[in-house]
Design an enzyme around this catalytic site. Structure first.
Site, short mmCIF file in Angstrom:
data_model
loop_
_atom_site.label_atom_id
_atom_site.label_comp_id
_atom_site.label_asym_id
_atom_site.label_seq_id
_atom_site.Cartn_x
_atom_site.Cartn_y
_atom_site.Cartn_z
N GLU A 112 0.84 -1.18 0.00
CA GLU A 112 0.00 0.00 0.00
C GLU A 112 0.88 1.24 0.00
OE1 GLU A 112 -3.15 -0.09 2.88
OE2 GLU A 112 -3.55 -2.20 2.54
N HIS A 227 -8.67 9.96 4.06
CA HIS A 227 -8.35 8.92 3.09
C HIS A 227 -8.61 9.50 1.70
CE1 HIS A 227 -8.09 5.15 0.97
NE2 HIS A 227 -7.70 4.57 2.10
N ARG A 273 -0.71 9.09 2.07
CA ARG A 273 -2.11 9.44 1.95
C ARG A 273 -2.36 10.95 1.95
NH1 ARG A 273 -5.14 5.11 5.99
NH2 ARG A 273 -5.07 3.34 4.56
N HIS A 333 -10.92 10.04 7.81
CA HIS A 333 -10.72 8.60 7.95
C HIS A 333 -10.15 8.20 9.31
CE1 HIS A 333 -10.07 4.51 6.58
NE2 HIS A 333 -8.77 4.60 6.79
N ARG A 368 -0.91 8.70 9.39
CA ARG A 368 -0.71 7.26 9.64
C ARG A 368 -0.31 6.52 8.38
NH1 ARG A 368 -3.96 2.99 8.93
NH2 ARG A 368 -5.90 4.20 8.76
#
Length: 432
Positions: A112, A227, A273, A333, A368
Site C-alpha cells: 500500500e 483517506h 495518503r 478517515h 498514519r
C-alpha cells in the site's frame, strides 16, 4: 452500582485484545455503544502491516512509518509497534485468522501507499472483519468477561486524581454506574465530526471527550487523516475504496482520463495518503472535473476476486469495479491525535488507560502509514492490559522524551460529572 476488576469501553481490536489478556487476571466488563461488532475494526479493508516478509525488517517498517508521518512520529513508540507487531500477527495466525495465502501457502503480502516493500497481510478486502471475528470468538469463550451492548457511556467517575469507573445509559434510558480498578478507553475515532467520512456512525469521538472531562490530557487533535479515495457519488455514503487497489496497480486519473499523480510525487499513486488527498483536490480544482480510480487495465477476474467487498458495493450503485472509472475523493478517515498516553497506554489520570485510535502515543505522527491501525490496536491493546494488571495500576504516567503534550488541550480543571457528550465538543477542541 456494579463492580469489576477491569472496565473496557469499546469493542474494536484494541479493546478485544485487552480483554483477552485481562481475562485470567479478574472480572472484565466491556461496554460497547452499539452492536458488539460495530466498530472501525470491521471497516478496515486493506489489511494489517507487519515486517514478516523475507525482504522486510522492523527497521524498514519503522523508516516507512516515520516517513509517512512527516517525521513527526515518536520514534520510541514506533519501535514498539514494529518490533512487537510481528509476534502479535503470528498470534492471530495461530488463533485461526484466515489471511489470504500465496502459492507456497504463506500469508500473501500486499503493498500500500508509502510502504517500500510488500508487508500487508489481508483477508480479501475485509481484513478488519476477519480479525474481529477471531477476537470475538475468543472473547465469547472466556469466563469472566461480560459484554454490555448498547451502553452509552456518559462520564468517567473520578475520585481525587483517580478514574475509578464509568456511568452509562442503557437503551431504556436507565443510568448505571460501574466501578473498576482500571478503566481502558478503546472507543475508536471521531470521523463523524466531519461531514464526509469513511467511519461508521458510532465514531463520534466519545472517548476523547470522556477523557477531557475527566481531566486527562489530549494531544495532536489537529492531525486528522483524510483517506484519498472514498466513493464520491451524490446521495451515496462515502464507502472506502482501499488503497490496496492502488497497491495492486489501480491508477488515479482526472476528468480527461489522464494519470496525474507523478506530477505531485515520485511515488505517484503510492505516495503517502496526505499527499494523495491534497493532489486529488488540486487536480480537481485545476481541471474543473471529478477524479476517478481506474482498474480497466488490470485482469477483471483478479480484480473481483481480490476485492469482492468493494466490487459488490460498486455493483450496488451501478458501477463495475473492474471496468468503470470509479469517482473518488478524500474523506475523514483516522485521527492521529487523541488521549495522550505513554507506551503502555497510561494516561495522565491514574486508573485510566487508552489504546487504539482514541489514544495518542505519537506513533503515527502527522499521517498514519497505511495498515498500521489494526497493528496499533493489537500491540497497544495488549500492552495496556499488561499495565492495568500491575498492583500499582500500571505505575506512573511516563510520556515519551522529546514529545510534548500541547498545553492548550490540557483541561487543567476538575472533571465535569454531568456534562453531556457530543461530536461538537471534539470539533471545538480540534479547531482551537
Amino acid at each position: 452500582m456494579r463492580a469489576a476488576d477491569f472496565l473496557i469501553i469499546g469493542s474494536g481490536v484494541a479493546g478485544l485484545r485487552a480483554a483477552i489478556a485481562l481475562a485470567p487476571a479478574g472480572r472484565v466488563v466491556v461496554l460497547t455503544k452499539a452492536d458488539p461488532a460495530e466498530s472501525n475494526t470491521g471497516y478496515a479493508q486493506g489489511g494489517i502491516a507487519a515486517a514478516v516478509g523475507d525482504d522486510d525488517s522492523p527497521e524498514l517498517h519503522a523508516a516507512d512509518t516515520v516517513r509517512a508521518g512527516d517525521g513527526l512520529c515518536d520514534e520510541s513508540a514506533v519501535r514498539v509497534l514494529v518490533g512487537e507487531g510481528p509476534a502479535y500477527v503470528r498470534e492471530l495466525l495461530e488463533w485461526g485468522t484466515r489471511f489470504d495465502r500465496d502459492a507456497r501457502g504463506r500469508p500473501a503480502l500486499g503493498r500500500e501507499a508509502a510502504h517500500s516493500v510488500r508487508r500487508v497481510l489481508h483477508a480479501g478486502d475485509a481484513t478488519g472483519r476477519e480479525i474481529g471475528r477471531v477476537l470475538w470468538n475468543l472473547v465469547a469463550g472466556l469466563r469472566g468477561v461480560e459484554i454490555v451492548a448498547h451502553a452509552l457511556v456518559t462520564r468517567l467517575i473520578v475520585d481525587g486524581p483517580h478514574v475509578v469507573g464509568a456511568s452509562f445509559v442503557d437503551p431504556d434510558g436507565t443510568s448505571h454506574e460501574i466501578h473498576a480498578k482500571a478503566t481502558l478507553l478503546a472507543t475508536g475515532g471521531a470521523g463523524q465530526v466531519f461531514r464526509e467520512t469513511t467511519n461508521p456512525g458510532v465514531a463520534t469521538g466519545d472517548g476523547i471527550a470522556l477523557a477531557y472531562h475527566a481531566g486527562a490530557g489530549v494531544a495532536d487533535l489537529e492531525f486528522v487523516q483524510f483517506h484519498p479515495t472514498a466513493l464520491n457519488l451524490p446521495g451515496v455514503p462515502r464507502f472506502l475504496i482501499s488503497e490496496a487497489l492502488r497497491g495492486e496497480g489501480a491508477r488515479l486519473v482526472n476528468c480527461h482520463r489522464e494519470a496525474f499523480m507523478s506530477r505531485f510525487h515520485p511515488d505517484a499513486d503510492l505516495a503517502p495518503r496526505d499527499i494523495v488527498a491534497r493532489s486529488i483536490m488540486r487536480e480537481a480544482d485545476s481541471t474543473g472535473g471529478d477524479i476517478f480510480l481506474t482498474l480497466a487495465h488490470l485482469d477483471p477476474t483478479y480484480v473481483v476476486e481480490r476485492f469482492p467487498t468493494i466490487a459488490d458495493m460498486c455493483r450496488r450503485v451501478g458501477l463495475d469495479l473492474a471496468r468503470d472509472p470509479i469517482p473518488v475523493g478524500p474523506a475523514a478517515h483516522y485521527i492521529m491525535g487523541g488521549v495522550y498516553t505513554d507506551g503502555w497506554g497510561r494516561t495522565s489520570r491514574p486508573g485510566l488507560y487508552a489504546a487504539g485510535e482514541v489514544a495518542c502515543t505519537g506513533v503515527h505522527g502527522a499521517n498514519r502509514l497505511a495498515s498500521n491501525s489494526l497493528l496499533e490496536g493489537l500491540v497497544f491493546g495488549a500492552r495496556a492490559a499488561i499495565a492495568m494488571q500491575s498492583p500499582a495500576g500500571g505505575g506512573d504516567f511516563t510520556p515519551a522524551k522529546g514529545w510534548r503534550l500541547r498545553d492548550r488541550y490540557d483541561p487543567g480543571a476538575p472533571a465535569s460529572r454531568h456534562q453531556p457528550l457530543a461530536s461538537e465538543e471534539v470539533r471545538d477542541l480540534m479547531w482551537r
